[in-house]
Design a protein around this motif. Structure first.
Motif, PDB file in Angstrom:
ATOM      1  N   VAL A   9       0.852  -1.203   0.000  1.00 52.99           N
ATOM      2  CA  VAL A   9       0.000   0.000   0.000  1.00 52.99           C
ATOM      3  C   VAL A   9       0.882   1.246   0.000  1.00 52.99           C
ATOM      4  O   VAL A   9       0.623   2.205  -0.735  1.00 52.99           O
ATOM      5  CB  VAL A   9      -0.973  -0.007   1.194  1.00 52.99           C
ATOM      6  CG1 VAL A   9      -1.626   1.353   1.401  1.00 52.99           C
ATOM      7  CG2 VAL A   9      -2.037  -1.068   0.995  1.00 52.99           C
ATOM      8  N   GLY A  10       1.941   1.255   0.806  1.00 50.76           N
ATOM      9  CA  GLY A  10       2.863   2.396   0.823  1.00 50.76           C
ATOM     10  C   GLY A  10       3.515   2.626  -0.528  1.00 50.76           C
ATOM     11  O   GLY A  10       3.640   3.769  -0.982  1.00 50.76           O
ATOM     12  N   GLY A  34       7.021   6.161   1.333  1.00 51.08           N
ATOM     13  CA  GLY A  34       5.728   5.486   1.351  1.00 51.08           C
ATOM     14  C   GLY A  34       5.755   4.197   2.147  1.00 51.08           C
ATOM     15  O   GLY A  34       4.875   3.946   2.976  1.00 51.08           O
ATOM     16  N   ILE A  35       6.770   3.387   1.913  1.00 49.58           N
ATOM     17  CA  ILE A  35       6.850   2.091   2.601  1.00 49.58           C
ATOM     18  C   ILE A  35       7.138   2.274   4.087  1.00 49.58           C
ATOM     19  O   ILE A  35       6.499   1.639   4.938  1.00 49.58           O
ATOM     20  CB  ILE A  35       7.896   1.189   1.930  1.00 49.58           C
ATOM     21  CG1 ILE A  35       7.395   0.772   0.543  1.00 49.58           C
ATOM     22  CG2 ILE A  35       8.191  -0.047   2.782  1.00 49.58           C
ATOM     23  CD1 ILE A  35       8.390   0.001  -0.267  1.00 49.58           C
ATOM     24  N   LEU A  78       9.366  11.456  10.729  1.00 50.99           N
ATOM     25  CA  LEU A  78       9.647  11.315   9.298  1.00 50.99           C
ATOM     26  C   LEU A  78       9.895  12.667   8.644  1.00 50.99           C
ATOM     27  O   LEU A  78      10.727  12.778   7.738  1.00 50.99           O
ATOM     28  CB  LEU A  78       8.503  10.581   8.611  1.00 50.99           C
ATOM     29  CG  LEU A  78       8.375   9.109   8.998  1.00 50.99           C
ATOM     30  CD1 LEU A  78       7.086   8.517   8.469  1.00 50.99           C
ATOM     31  CD2 LEU A  78       9.568   8.324   8.520  1.00 50.99           C
ATOM     32  N   GLY A  79       9.188  13.704   9.097  1.00 49.67           N
ATOM     33  CA  GLY A  79       9.445  15.055   8.589  1.00 49.67           C
ATOM     34  C   GLY A  79      10.865  15.507   8.904  1.00 49.67           C
ATOM     35  O   GLY A  79      11.522  16.138   8.071  1.00 49.67           O
ATOM     36  N   ILE A 102       3.464  11.017   3.262  1.00 53.80           N
ATOM     37  CA  ILE A 102       3.749  10.527   4.613  1.00 53.80           C
ATOM     38  C   ILE A 102       2.470  10.493   5.441  1.00 53.80           C
ATOM     39  O   ILE A 102       2.173   9.495   6.106  1.00 53.80           O
ATOM     40  CB  ILE A 102       4.848  11.388   5.283  1.00 53.80           C
ATOM     41  CG1 ILE A 102       6.199  11.116   4.618  1.00 53.80           C
ATOM     42  CG2 ILE A 102       4.908  11.128   6.786  1.00 53.80           C
ATOM     43  CD1 ILE A 102       7.300  12.066   5.023  1.00 53.80           C
ATOM     44  N   ALA A 103       1.688  11.560   5.391  1.00 55.19           N
ATOM     45  CA  ALA A 103       0.451  11.622   6.178  1.00 55.19           C
ATOM     46  C   ALA A 103      -0.537  10.539   5.755  1.00 55.19           C
ATOM     47  O   ALA A 103      -1.094   9.817   6.593  1.00 55.19           O
ATOM     48  CB  ALA A 103      -0.182  13.004   6.048  1.00 55.19           C
ATOM     49  N   ILE A 104      -0.747  10.403   4.457  1.00 56.02           N
ATOM     50  CA  ILE A 104      -1.724   9.422   3.973  1.00 56.02           C
ATOM     51  C   ILE A 104      -1.245   7.996   4.229  1.00 56.02           C
ATOM     52  O   ILE A 104      -2.037   7.125   4.605  1.00 56.02           O
ATOM     53  CB  ILE A 104      -2.034   9.666   2.481  1.00 56.02           C
ATOM     54  CG1 ILE A 104      -2.792  10.989   2.334  1.00 56.02           C
ATOM     55  CG2 ILE A 104      -2.831   8.518   1.884  1.00 56.02           C
ATOM     56  CD1 ILE A 104      -2.942  11.460   0.908  1.00 56.02           C
TER      57      ILE A 104
END
Length: 193
Positions: A9-10, A34-35, A78-79, A102-104
């Protein structure tokens, strides 16, 4: 959900978030972001042993990191990683897309985990109620196959496509081993791939 599904999904979200004409370095940053984001809430597995088995895993997994507050901390972490000079120079012109990814991807983890019977309690400490559904099993080979095919088709390099195709054989082998699907269906899947 299992981490294979979260990773796929990521990767899918990363592909969707990429701007047209993204460089190879930008694709790499998006793919990793994403991952990692889609799997980060499972970092609680690293400290489940602070309580002796068998309760450690039950008490801590899907705990703090599977809450809205935990997602906020993960997003900040992560930011901060995206501010490293090696990453920042690649994402500077598209940093809004990276932040959105990152948020999604973080939220996707909670959404997927809420679909099985184990569930989540995202509003803790304000509300301890669990949200859960019986829509899918924790490890779902059909999701691996569907998301894996999409990821393989979107991979631009032959080595990546080959690696993903090999990974797709895992759910097929698992389905055969546990006799989840009739053999004729598995033969048709392998022959069509």
């Amino acid at each position: 959900m299992d981490n294979i599904t979260h990773s796929l999904v990521g990767a899918t979200l990363a592909e969707l978030a990429l701007p047209a004409g993204a460089t190879r370095a930008q694709r790499g940053v998006f793919f990793v972001a994403g991952i990692v984001s889609a799997n980060l809430p499972d970092a609680d597995l690293l400290y489940t042993r602070i309580t002796p088995p068998p309760l450690g895993s039950l008490l801590h997994h899907r705990g703090h990191t599977h809450t809205i507050a935990g997602l906020a901390v993960g997003a900040l972490l992560l930011g901060a990683l995206c501010m490293l000079p090696a990453v920042r120079r690649h994402v500077r012109p598209i940093r809004g897309r990276v932040a959105g990814l990152i948020a999604i991807a973080l939220v996707s983890h909670l959404v997927l985990d809420s679909w099985n019977s184990y569930g989540i309690h995202p509003f803790w400490p304000f509300d301890s109620r669990w949200i859960y559904g019986d829509a899918i099993f924790i490890a779902e080979p059909w999701l691996w196959l569907l998301l894996g095919i999409a990821a393989a088709l979107n991979t631009s390099h032959d080595r990546g496509r080959l690696a993903l195709a090999a990974l797709l054989m895992v759910p097929v082998a698992a389905a055969a081993w546990f006799r989840l699907v009739p053999a004729s269906v598995l033969v048709a899947l392998v022959a069509g791939a």
